[in-house]
Design an enzyme around this catalytic site. Structure first.
Site, PDB file in Angstrom:
ATOM      1  N   HIS A 186       0.807  -1.228   0.000  1.00 17.50           N
ATOM      2  CA  HIS A 186       0.000   0.000   0.000  1.00 17.50           C
ATOM      3  C   HIS A 186       0.841   1.279   0.000  1.00 17.50           C
ATOM      4  CE1 HIS A 186      -3.617  -2.302   0.418  1.00 17.50           C
ATOM      5  NE2 HIS A 186      -3.299  -2.782   1.605  1.00 17.50           N
TER       6      HIS A 186
ATOM      7  N   ASP B  93      -2.640 -10.661  -2.325  1.00 26.01           N
ATOM      8  CA  ASP B  93      -3.177 -10.188  -1.042  1.00 26.01           C
ATOM      9  C   ASP B  93      -4.642  -9.784  -1.271  1.00 26.01           C
ATOM     10  OD1 ASP B  93      -1.995  -8.781   1.756  1.00 26.01           O
ATOM     11  OD2 ASP B  93      -3.746  -7.746   0.908  1.00 26.01           O
TER      12      ASP B  93
ATOM     13  N   HIS C 176      -6.204  -7.285  -0.405  1.00 30.11           N
ATOM     14  CA  HIS C 176      -6.383  -5.851  -0.683  1.00 30.11           C
ATOM     15  C   HIS C 176      -5.662  -5.474  -1.980  1.00 30.11           C
ATOM     16  CE1 HIS C 176      -6.676  -6.220   3.768  1.00 30.11           C
ATOM     17  NE2 HIS C 176      -7.672  -5.364   3.607  1.00 30.11           N
TER      18      HIS C 176
ATOM     19  N   ASP D  90      -4.678 -12.675   3.788  1.00 33.15           N
ATOM     20  CA  ASP D  90      -5.917 -12.105   4.321  1.00 33.15           C
ATOM     21  C   ASP D  90      -7.131 -12.438   3.464  1.00 33.15           C
ATOM     22  OD1 ASP D  90      -4.742 -10.449   2.460  1.00 33.15           O
ATOM     23  OD2 ASP D  90      -4.649  -8.694   3.773  1.00 33.15           O
TER      24      ASP D  90
HETATM   25 ZN   LIG Z   1      -4.014  -7.118   2.789  1.00 31.41          ZN
END
Ligand SMILES: [Zn+2]
Length: 346
Positions: free
Chosen positions: A166, A201, A203, A290
């Protein structure tokens, strides 16, 4: 398979995190690395300590002002007469977010609070006493992994923490301070013409996308939960395809919330076709857990064994591969996820 990890990475111990309007216990616990180290041990993999490669490789993808901020923010925070336990912003800038601009203009505020808002993108990246040293070592772990591939290794695992995907060129967010995956990909360009990044991931890898968005030498592919109602919300949509020379070199494959292993596998197969068509010579896998059904901040429904299928598919791409650790917060599950991935990858 070789692996890298530096014990300083476990010093990072965030104390707070804003979720649904409440300050809650952090999710990126040092215990995560203990679980992953135990999984490596079960596979007879002994992680090596990365060399101190300094900040130079980080500056390959991050602005000098941002890196300088991260290095010094804790000392500056201590000079405030009244303060909380960690450096945290309380204001955020407006920025157009134009995709043709690889970076924002220079930060105009010279004071601490303005710079906190500029460089820390949300309330999941508090900066505590040991944040910088852990961040530096985490990046160096990724760099050591890239260097091993440059030296001819075929498969390397970089146990990075804090995570990186991120982090944008000039902004930390989402538990990430610098972008380990992007730093490694940039490093790999020293020996490989075309690098592909596959981010699995849960996200969207928004920082990685931003860093390479206008480039045609690094393909960025991210498979993640639909961001319309999931972090990082503002990017990760299918119509983000790259810009300028990078047009066509970014692929987002959002999954509906509740998606299971077979949907992840279909997306990986599609990613594999894109990676082949791109002509990638080397692969960086941003591996998070995740997407596991038990993840405390997750919305996908993968079983532990599904990470084995991911490992097998990635292996099937037939490229020299660096696996960079990203998220995954179900302490009881993540060791098993890495076990499954390593089994599948073999
Ligand atoms: Zn994540």
């Amino acid at each position: 398979m070789r692996a890298f990890y530096h014990p300083d990475q476990s010093l990072h111990d965030p104390q707070q995190y804003m979720r649904f309007g409440q300050i809650v216990a952090p999710k990126d616990l040092p215990e995560r690395t203990a679980q992953l180290l135990a999984a490596l041990d079960r596979h007879g993999v002994r992680p090596e300590q990365p060399a101190d490669s300094g900040v130079e490789p980080i500056l390959g993808v991050h602005s000098a002002e941002f890196v300088d901020f991260l290095q010094n923010v804790w000392q500056r925070w201590l000079e405030l007469p009244e303060r909380g336990p960690e450096a945290w912003p309380n204001t955020f800038p407006y920025w157009s977010g134009r995709t043709d601009e690889a970076m924002r203009p220079p930060c105009r505020p010279t004071g601490l609070m303005g710079q906190l808002g500029w460089y820390l993108g949300d309330l999941s990246v508090p900066v505590g006493e040991h944040c910088w040293i852990s961040t530096l070592r985490s990046a160096q772990t990724a760099v050591a992994g890239a260097d091993a591939l440059l030296a001819g290794e075929r498969a390397v695992y970089a146990l990075c923490r804090p995570s990186g995907h991120h982090a944008r060129a000039d902004r930390a967010s989402g538990f990430c301070y610098v972008n380990n995956t992007a730093i490694a990909a940039q490093r790999l360009r020293q020996g490989f013409g075309k690098v592909a990044i596959l981010d699995v991931d849960a996200h969207h890898g928004d920082g990685t996308q931003q860093i390479f968005y206008c480039r045609d030498d690094v393909l960025t592919v991210s498979i993640h939960a639909d961001p319309a109602n999931y972090y990082p919300f503002f990017t990760g949509y299918e119509d983000e395809r790259g810009n300028g020379p990078g047009e066509g070199c970014n692929l987002n494959l959002p999954l509906p919330h509740g998606a299971a292993g077979h949907e992840m596998n279909a997306a990986i197969d599609r990613a594999g076709r894109a990676i082949r068509e791109f002509g990638a010579e080397v692969l960086v896998v941003a591996l998070g857990y995740d997407a596991h059904k038990d993840d405390p901040i997750g919305v996908l429904k993968l079983e532990t064994a599904d990470f084995g299928a991911i490992g097998a598919r990635v292996k099937g791409f037939g490229l020299p591969t660096l696996v960079v650790q990203e998220g995954g917060y179900a302490i009881e599950a993540i060791g098993g996820c890495l076990d499954a991935f390593l089994e599948g990858f073999r």
